[in-house]
Design a protein around this motif. Structure first.
Motif, PDB file in Angstrom:
ATOM      1  N   SER A   2      20.060 -15.720  42.610  1.00  0.00           N
ATOM      2  CA  SER A   2      20.381 -14.675  41.648  1.00  0.00           C
ATOM      3  C   SER A   2      20.979 -13.475  42.369  1.00  0.00           C
ATOM      4  N   TYR A   3      21.800 -12.764  41.640  1.00  0.00           N
ATOM      5  CA  TYR A   3      22.498 -11.610  42.191  1.00  0.00           C
ATOM      6  C   TYR A   3      22.253 -10.400  41.312  1.00  0.00           C
ATOM      7  N   GLY A   4      22.398  -9.225  41.886  1.00  0.00           N
ATOM      8  CA  GLY A   4      22.275  -7.994  41.117  1.00  0.00           C
ATOM      9  C   GLY A   4      23.385  -7.033  41.497  1.00  0.00           C
ATOM     10  N   LYS A   5      23.803  -6.248  40.537  1.00  0.00           N
ATOM     11  CA  LYS A   5      24.842  -5.256  40.777  1.00  0.00           C
ATOM     12  C   LYS A   5      24.164  -3.904  40.969  1.00  0.00           C
ATOM     13  N   VAL A   6      24.426  -3.274  42.106  1.00  0.00           N
ATOM     14  CA  VAL A   6      23.789  -2.006  42.456  1.00  0.00           C
ATOM     15  C   VAL A   6      24.864  -0.939  42.602  1.00  0.00           C
ATOM     16  N   SER A   7      24.621   0.220  42.000  1.00  0.00           N
ATOM     17  CA  SER A   7      25.628   1.273  42.075  1.00  0.00           C
ATOM     18  C   SER A   7      25.702   1.868  43.480  1.00  0.00           C
ATOM     19  N   LYS A   8      26.893   2.242  43.862  1.00  0.00           N
ATOM     20  CA  LYS A   8      27.120   2.867  45.164  1.00  0.00           C
ATOM     21  C   LYS A   8      26.371   4.190  45.261  1.00  0.00           C
ATOM     22  N   GLU A   9      26.267   4.908  44.137  1.00  0.00           N
ATOM     23  CA  GLU A   9      25.578   6.198  44.125  1.00  0.00           C
ATOM     24  C   GLU A   9      24.108   6.052  44.554  1.00  0.00           C
ATOM     25  N   VAL A  10      23.473   4.976  44.102  1.00  0.00           N
ATOM     26  CA  VAL A  10      22.074   4.746  44.494  1.00  0.00           C
ATOM     27  C   VAL A  10      22.004   4.404  45.982  1.00  0.00           C
ATOM     28  N   MET A  11      22.859   3.507  46.423  1.00  0.00           N
ATOM     29  CA  MET A  11      22.792   3.037  47.807  1.00  0.00           C
ATOM     30  C   MET A  11      23.175   4.106  48.822  1.00  0.00           C
ATOM     31  N   LEU A  23      14.042  -1.916  47.108  1.00  0.00           N
ATOM     32  CA  LEU A  23      13.333  -2.271  45.882  1.00  0.00           C
ATOM     33  C   LEU A  23      14.275  -2.189  44.687  1.00  0.00           C
ATOM     34  N   TYR A  24      15.072  -1.148  44.595  1.00  0.00           N
ATOM     35  CA  TYR A  24      16.030  -1.011  43.496  1.00  0.00           C
ATOM     36  C   TYR A  24      16.984  -2.205  43.476  1.00  0.00           C
ATOM     37  N   SER A  25      17.472  -2.585  44.638  1.00  0.00           N
ATOM     38  CA  SER A  25      18.383  -3.734  44.740  1.00  0.00           C
ATOM     39  C   SER A  25      17.709  -5.010  44.263  1.00  0.00           C
ATOM     40  N   LEU A  26      16.467  -5.205  44.658  1.00  0.00           N
ATOM     41  CA  LEU A  26      15.722  -6.387  44.236  1.00  0.00           C
ATOM     42  C   LEU A  26      15.505  -6.381  42.723  1.00  0.00           C
ATOM     43  N   LEU A  27      15.135  -5.229  42.163  1.00  0.00           N
ATOM     44  CA  LEU A  27      14.947  -5.132  40.717  1.00  0.00           C
ATOM     45  C   LEU A  27      16.245  -5.468  39.982  1.00  0.00           C
ATOM     46  N   CYS A  28      17.375  -5.069  40.534  1.00  0.00           N
ATOM     47  CA  CYS A  28      18.665  -5.402  39.920  1.00  0.00           C
ATOM     48  C   CYS A  28      18.901  -6.912  39.912  1.00  0.00           C
ATOM     49  N   CYS A  29      18.372  -7.616  40.892  1.00  0.00           N
ATOM     50  CA  CYS A  29      18.491  -9.076  40.924  1.00  0.00           C
ATOM     51  C   CYS A  29      17.654  -9.728  39.829  1.00  0.00           C
ATOM     52  N   TYR A  30      16.575  -9.084  39.442  1.00  0.00           N
ATOM     53  CA  TYR A  30      15.684  -9.620  38.409  1.00  0.00           C
ATOM     54  C   TYR A  30      16.095  -9.223  36.987  1.00  0.00           C
ATOM     55  N   MET A  31      16.916  -8.211  36.809  1.00  0.00           N
ATOM     56  CA  MET A  31      17.172  -7.683  35.470  1.00  0.00           C
ATOM     57  C   MET A  31      18.037  -8.630  34.643  1.00  0.00           C
ATOM     58  N   ASP A  32      17.849  -8.530  33.324  1.00  0.00           N
ATOM     59  CA  ASP A  32      18.656  -9.311  32.399  1.00  0.00           C
ATOM     60  C   ASP A  32      19.842  -8.467  31.921  1.00  0.00           C
ATOM     61  N   GLN A  33      20.565  -8.954  30.929  1.00  0.00           N
ATOM     62  CA  GLN A  33      21.748  -8.243  30.445  1.00  0.00           C
ATOM     63  C   GLN A  33      21.407  -6.907  29.798  1.00  0.00           C
ATOM     64  N   SER A  34      20.156  -6.741  29.383  1.00  0.00           N
ATOM     65  CA  SER A  34      19.709  -5.480  28.780  1.00  0.00           C
ATOM     66  C   SER A  34      19.183  -4.500  29.821  1.00  0.00           C
ATOM     67  N   ARG A  35      19.318  -4.873  31.097  1.00  0.00           N
ATOM     68  CA  ARG A  35      18.850  -4.066  32.235  1.00  0.00           C
ATOM     69  C   ARG A  35      17.326  -3.946  32.254  1.00  0.00           C
ATOM     70  N   ILE A  36      16.657  -4.993  31.792  1.00  0.00           N
ATOM     71  CA  ILE A  36      15.193  -5.051  31.767  1.00  0.00           C
ATOM     72  C   ILE A  36      14.751  -6.168  32.694  1.00  0.00           C
ATOM     73  N   CYS A  37      13.635  -5.942  33.399  1.00  0.00           N
ATOM     74  CA  CYS A  37      13.064  -6.996  34.228  1.00  0.00           C
ATOM     75  C   CYS A  37      11.538  -6.923  34.180  1.00  0.00           C
TER      76      CYS A  37
END
Length: 84
Positions: A2-11, A23-37
């Protein structure tokens, strides 16, 4: 896989610790299309090879920066994380 899209501003935010960014990057890998995980603290700790208190500290950092919101479902033990 699975992959996640992380904003450059956060990184590139110098006020966030490297751990909170991980952790934010990992949570992005778990999130669904509604940005919920739904991963639990234990699962996240295992994925990042750190203990629960470290995950909780990084979560607090992300919450204080308004990057995530965590809520407990009243009828379930599941905690919902919303990625902003």
């Amino acid at each position: 896989m699975s992959y996640g899209k992380v904003s450059k501003e956060v990184m590139t935010d110098p006020s966030l610790s490297h751990g909170a960014k991980s952790l934010y990057s990992l949570l992005c890998c778990y999130m669904d299309q509604s940005r919920i995980c739904y991963p639990g603290i234990k699962r996240l700790g295992e994925d990042l090879s750190v203990n629960s208190s470290t995950i909780k500290r990084w979560m607090s950092e992300l919450i204080s920066k308004n990057l995530i919101e965590r809520t407990q479902k009243s009828h379930m033990k599941t905690t919902v994380t919303v990625i902003r």
